[in-house]
Enzyme design. Structure first.
Site, PDB file in Angstrom:
ATOM      1  CD  GLU A   1     -11.091  -7.990 -11.074  1.00 55.87           C
ATOM      2  OE1 GLU A   1     -10.368  -8.274 -10.104  1.00 55.87           O
ATOM      3  OE2 GLU A   1     -11.845  -8.814 -11.616  1.00 55.87           O
ATOM      4  N   GLY A   2      -8.855  -5.019  -7.956  1.00 50.86           N
ATOM      5  CA  GLY A   2      -7.910  -4.269  -7.143  1.00 50.86           C
ATOM      6  C   GLY A   2      -6.705  -3.779  -7.924  1.00 50.86           C
ATOM      7  CG  PHE A   3      -2.656  -0.988  -7.237  1.00 52.34           C
ATOM      8  CD1 PHE A   3      -2.795   0.325  -7.673  1.00 52.34           C
ATOM      9  CD2 PHE A   3      -1.394  -1.571  -7.287  1.00 52.34           C
ATOM     10  CE1 PHE A   3      -1.711   1.035  -8.150  1.00 52.34           C
ATOM     11  CE2 PHE A   3      -0.302  -0.863  -7.763  1.00 52.34           C
ATOM     12  CZ  PHE A   3      -0.455   0.445  -8.189  1.00 52.34           C
ATOM     13  CG  ASN A   4      -0.832  -5.800  -6.670  1.00 50.69           C
ATOM     14  OD1 ASN A   4       0.070  -5.125  -7.148  1.00 50.69           O
ATOM     15  ND2 ASN A   4      -0.974  -5.968  -5.368  1.00 50.69           N
TER      16      ASN A   4
ATOM     17  CG  HIS B   1       0.839  -7.042   2.768  1.00 56.06           C
ATOM     18  ND1 HIS B   1       0.283  -7.560   1.607  1.00 56.06           N
ATOM     19  CD2 HIS B   1      -0.015  -6.069   3.180  1.00 56.06           C
ATOM     20  CE1 HIS B   1      -0.856  -6.925   1.340  1.00 56.06           C
ATOM     21  NE2 HIS B   1      -1.050  -6.026   2.287  1.00 56.06           N
ATOM     22  CG  LEU B   2      -0.752  -8.005  10.050  1.00 59.76           C
ATOM     23  CD1 LEU B   2      -0.378  -9.474  10.135  1.00 59.76           C
ATOM     24  CD2 LEU B   2      -0.414  -7.295  11.367  1.00 59.76           C
ATOM     25  NE  ARG B   3      -5.114  -8.572   1.870  1.00 58.51           N
ATOM     26  CZ  ARG B   3      -5.568  -8.919   0.662  1.00 58.51           C
ATOM     27  NH1 ARG B   3      -4.798  -9.596  -0.162  1.00 58.51           N
ATOM     28  NH2 ARG B   3      -6.781  -8.580   0.291  1.00 58.51           N
TER      29      ARG B   3
ATOM     30  CG  ASP C   1       2.722   1.068   3.549  1.00 55.21           C
ATOM     31  OD1 ASP C   1       3.564   1.642   4.257  1.00 55.21           O
ATOM     32  OD2 ASP C   1       1.535   0.916   3.890  1.00 55.21           O
TER      33      ASP C   1
END
Length: 390
Positions: free
Chosen positions: A62-65, A300-302, A382
């Site tokens: 799982e990611g940060f958020n 926010h450019l993924r 960021d």
């Protein structure tokens, strides 16, 4: 001769002490209470129970958020437990997650205080770092470990209902019993840590479903709930949800770095932008819409995993620039801040596409900042800059 006022005060004190007579001792006389020394009396009180610790973790992928969101669910579970017993939430150390790809930086056993303001979080529920837990308990032991999993049979008759049961593990457990009968696993990279007991729990419901289990089914001092993403928010969008969210302020160090960048490059500061933070989030009661934000647009450019997993939905850089220009024109802005995982060549291309329309900025950490605050800290810097954009 004593005054009438003095007699009245003594009389009130005497009456109050007499009222306590039955509480202290049924055999104590009025004179014993009024004139006896404090050491002669002893209130009958229960033995203070030691505080209990709730540890948790989530699926390693799982990611940060998502991790931040699961914290909120578990924090509000502790809020419920605090109504009955003294519980403290132990924060799982951060380790490398997918988006933290700088291989030259050690990114294991990271304390939450590197990213978040723990004093702020403690204003909602008691939280401590994992290493503090080890110091307080004086050992590397976790009493009981519960691994949350789905129900193998799914929803019965297509009906969703809250339930919690001890079950056989559906998947091969990631915790193994050693020759001493103790359970070993990754435990955030701490080699000496172990659990005395391990069980799988099939869980279907909101976080609060664990409260009766923790209060009634176990007396363990430390309980570890793994795969905590299986439980849902008790009050999604409610007061406790937002209290937990607001308490999760980013660390002052990271905010200061971001604020310095805003001021130097983006003509942005809290006074002009009307985004001043009070020391205590509980005192923050701004009027809705009162924040102005800095005179810049943030994007926010993924460009890495997102491009590959959402090919049909992600625009080209040229199309992204076209969309950005429309917003810049509408908002009459000429500064653009970009938070991105794009390689330098793509960022340079975007700058060319924006030439004449906006000056493009991005945060590039110094070597010292990067090594100290890791990829996660740089991402927070960021994010803090982005959240202050007009």
């Amino acid at each position: 001769m004593a005054s009438a006022e003095g007699k009245f005060v003594f009389f009130l004190a005497f009456i109050s002490l007499t009222h306590l007579q039955g509480v202290i001792s049924a055999d104590t006389t009025d004179e014993d209470i009024a004139f006896g020394t404090g050491t002669q009396q002893a209130l009958k009180v229960g033995t203070a129970k030691p505080r209990r610790y709730l540890l948790y973790d989530v699926n390693p992928g799982e990611g940060f958020n998502l991790r931040r969101d699961v914290y909120m669910r578990v924090a509000n579970l502790v809020k419920k437990l605090q109504d009955h017993q003294d519980w403290t939430l132990v924060l799982p150390p951060w380790g490398r997650i997918y988006h933290w790809q700088s291989r030259h930086i050690a990114q294991m056993k990271i304390a939450w205080s590197l990213f978040f303001d723990l004093d702020s979080m403690n204003k909602h529920v008691p939280v401590i770092e994992f290493e503090q837990f080890l110091k307080e308990t004086g050992q590397s032991k976790i009493d009981e470990l519960y691994y949350l999993q789905r129900y193998k049979e799914g929803w019965t008759d297509g009906k969703w209902e809250e339930k919690l049961d001890e079950r056989d593990c559906i998947d091969t457990p990631v915790y193994k019993k050693d020759s001493s009968g103790l359970y070993r696993g990754f435990f955030w990279g701490y080699q000496d840590v172990y659990a005395e007991k391990f069980k799988c729990l099939s869980a279907q419901g909101f976080a609060g479903i664990l409260a009766p289990f923790l209060l009634e089914n176990t007396t363990a001092r430390s309980v570890f709930v793994d795969r905590a993403e299986e439980i849902l928010h008790d009050e999604f969008g409610g007061k406790l949800y937002w209290d937990a969210r607001r308490s999760m302020r980013f660390s002052k160090d990271l905010r200061d770095i971001a604020d310095k960048f805003r001021k130097e490059y983006l003509d942005s500061d809290d006074e002009r932008d009307n985004t001043v933070l009070l020391d205590d989030w509980r005192d923050m009661k701004p009027d809705p819409g009162s924040a102005i934000g800095g005179p810049y647009m943030a994007v926010h450019l993924r460009r890495k995993d997102f491009v590959h997993s959402h090919k049909k939905d992600v625009p080209s850089l040229k199309e992204a620039a076209k969309q950005i220009k429309k917003v810049l024109k509408k908002e009459k802005l000429d500064k653009l801040f970009v938070a991105t995982d794009a390689p330098k060549v793509e960022l340079d291309e975007l700058k060319k596409l924006m030439k004449g329309k906006a000056t493009v900025y991005n945060f590039e950490p110094t070597k010292d900042i990067h090594e100290k605050y890791k990829d996660g800290g740089v991402a927070i810097i960021d994010q803090w800059i982005c959240t202050h954009a007009r």
